[in-house]
Design an enzyme around this catalytic site. Structure first.
Site, short mmCIF file in Angstrom:
data_model
loop_
_atom_site.label_atom_id
_atom_site.label_comp_id
_atom_site.label_asym_id
_atom_site.label_seq_id
_atom_site.Cartn_x
_atom_site.Cartn_y
_atom_site.Cartn_z
N HIS A 187 19.76 -42.65 74.77
CA HIS A 187 21.15 -42.28 74.54
C HIS A 187 21.59 -42.63 73.13
CE1 HIS A 187 22.15 -41.70 78.98
NE2 HIS A 187 20.91 -42.16 78.98
N ASP B 155 29.30 -41.07 75.33
CA ASP B 155 28.33 -40.85 76.41
C ASP B 155 29.06 -40.90 77.74
OD1 ASP B 155 26.13 -41.52 78.40
OD2 ASP B 155 24.96 -41.38 76.55
#
Length: 465
Positions: free
Chosen positions: A19, A126
């Protein structure tokens, strides 16, 4: 608020490698449009992201348009990975993951500060950091964009799973896809549920994907307004139009794995790597090694333990498990690497012919961009669904290990069989051709008039509106 000031972008990444990597790449892409990007994370995770970023011009994030905000490091235990755990999920990362919830206050403080000197703050976060950015809705000139770090196909399936509905997909093999409860730990599912109620005020969704490969699933999300109206697939984030290896680079600055690939024939090497969250038992390492040796094929194998929550407390490599004399017997034909490897460049190298992978989405996109076929070996989370996408939807992969057999040791015979099938059979040739063609389509999508380029222009225009 000073209305004559510029629009700025605040990036809020999740704290695991895959991520972090994606949003650092996206930061570089957006900053190229002369938009200031503020990358907000802990000092250790920023160091991790910048140290490991790879691909063309990978060290060029030291520009005035990317500002790194290093938050104090979080306090959590960082246990080692357990190869003998009850399932393939990296439960040793749960303390690090849960600690990210404590970033809510510090992140909100920075975004409030940015809002005072900007016309608007576009907060790209995110999806796993939705709880952390919940206070943005109280800032009048700030708005949020959810970055969905997994494939569009995964989001498509997950949305129907959450609604308790059957996945609307014409291929009956969809029924073999496991549920989230089968692929994630209970603790992580609880963490994910915390994020749900804080994903109701975003203005759009961003994906590291392209309509060139996942257009029909994106269209379904748009038509049904799942996750809202606005969806932008602006990948691949690896930033590569045409993956080429610069063989003129000086050897002293060139990774040893690339120097080794330079000596191999074109399209002759199988690349083997299982990402940053996978740890094998010694027994499985031994079976994989024997299979690679018996296949007779050239291979480059990255053999590392999974990351800890704090990667700088990790011990590099894995010194046990390989059969006695293995590396000596395969010398020249095979190379075992026990450190971080430049995967984008490896996949883009002319010698690389195939990829044995866990099917994490970063690895999938990097292989798809390079036009490299995959032998799928999923372990947890989104990986089984990504494997299904590659094998059953896109037709650019072979199954090496079935999800149904996840608790069994994969035999050396099966490893040998699948590698030989990919490298030496008509079926393998067809899959390699489809992968190469899809790679061409994906790279063309990034040309000036390509679908991804247009999608990125649309996103930037929306942010600047």
């Amino acid at each position: 608020m000073a209305s004559n000031k510029e629009v700025v972008v605040a990036m809020v990444p999740f704290v695991t490698q895959g991520h972090l990597n994606q949003l650092l790449h996206l930061s570089r892409i957006i900053s190229a449009y002369n938009l200031p990007v503020h990358f907000i994370c802990t000092a250790t995770h920023i160091r991790q992201a910048r140290l490991r970023v790879h691909g063309p011009n990978s060290q060029n994030d030291n520009n005035n348009n990317i500002i790194f905000h290093e938050l104090p490091d979080l306090d959590f235990i960082s246990p080692p990975p357990n190869p003998n755990g009850p399932n393939g999920f990296p439960s040793h990362l749960i303390p690090s993951i849960n600690s990210s919830l404590n970033l809510r206050g510090p992140v909100a403080d920075i975004i409030r500060s940015l809002s005072k000197t900007s016309r608007r703050v576009a907060v790209v976060h995110d999806s796993a950091m939705s709880y952390v950015v919940q206070d943005v809705k109280m800032i009048p000139n700030a708005e949020t964009y959810v970055f969905r770090a997994l494939s569009v196909f995964y989001s498509f399936c997950f949305s129907f799973e959450r609604l308790g509905k059957e996945i609307p997909f014409e291929n009956e093999t969809i029924r073999k896809i496991p549920t989230s409860a089968e692929t994630m730990s209970r603790e992580f599912l609880e963490f994910v549920k915390i994020q749900y109620s804080h994903q109701t005020f975003h203005v759009g969704n961003i994906y590291d994907s392209s309509r060139a490969i996942e257009g029909r699933f994106l269209e379904k999300l748009e038509k049904d307004e799942i996750y809202g109206k606005n969806h932008w697939a602006v990948g691949p984030f690896n930033g590569v139009k045409k993956l080429e290896t610069d063989i003129s680079a000086s050897s002293q600055n060139r990774d040893t794995s690339l120097q080794w690939l330079d000596k191999q024939p074109s399209k002759s090497v199988i690349y083997v790597s299982f990402g940053t969250t996978t740890t094998f038992t010694d027994e499985q390492i031994k079976e994989l090694a024997i299979g690679l040796e018996k296949s007779g094929q050239r291979f480059l194998w990255v053999l590392r333990d999974a990351d800890k929550g704090d990667v700088f407390k990790n011990e590099e490599g894995k010194g046990v498990g390989l059969p006695k004399g293995f590396e000596e017997r395969v010398q020249g034909r095979g190379l075992v690497v026990r450190k971080w490897a430049p995967q984008v460049e490896i996949l883009g190298h002319s010698a690389t012919a195939g990829f044995v992978s866990h099917c994490g989405w970063n690895s999938c996109m990097e292989a798809l961009t390079a036009g490299v076929p995959i032998a799928t070996w999923p372990f947890h989370s989104d990986q089984p669904r990504n494997a299904f996408l590659l094998v059953d939807v896109l037709g650019v992969a072979l199954t090496m290990k079935e999800w149904a057999s996840r608790n069994e040791v994969l035999t050396s015979a099966k490893v040998e069989e699948v590698i030989r099938k990919l490298m030496d059979t008509k079926e393998g040739t067809m899959i390699k051709k489809r992968a190469a063609d899809l790679g061409d389509d994906l790279r063309r999508s990034m040309d000036e008039d390509g679908v991804t380029s247009k999608e990125l222009d649309s996103l930037i225009s929306y942010i600047r509106r």
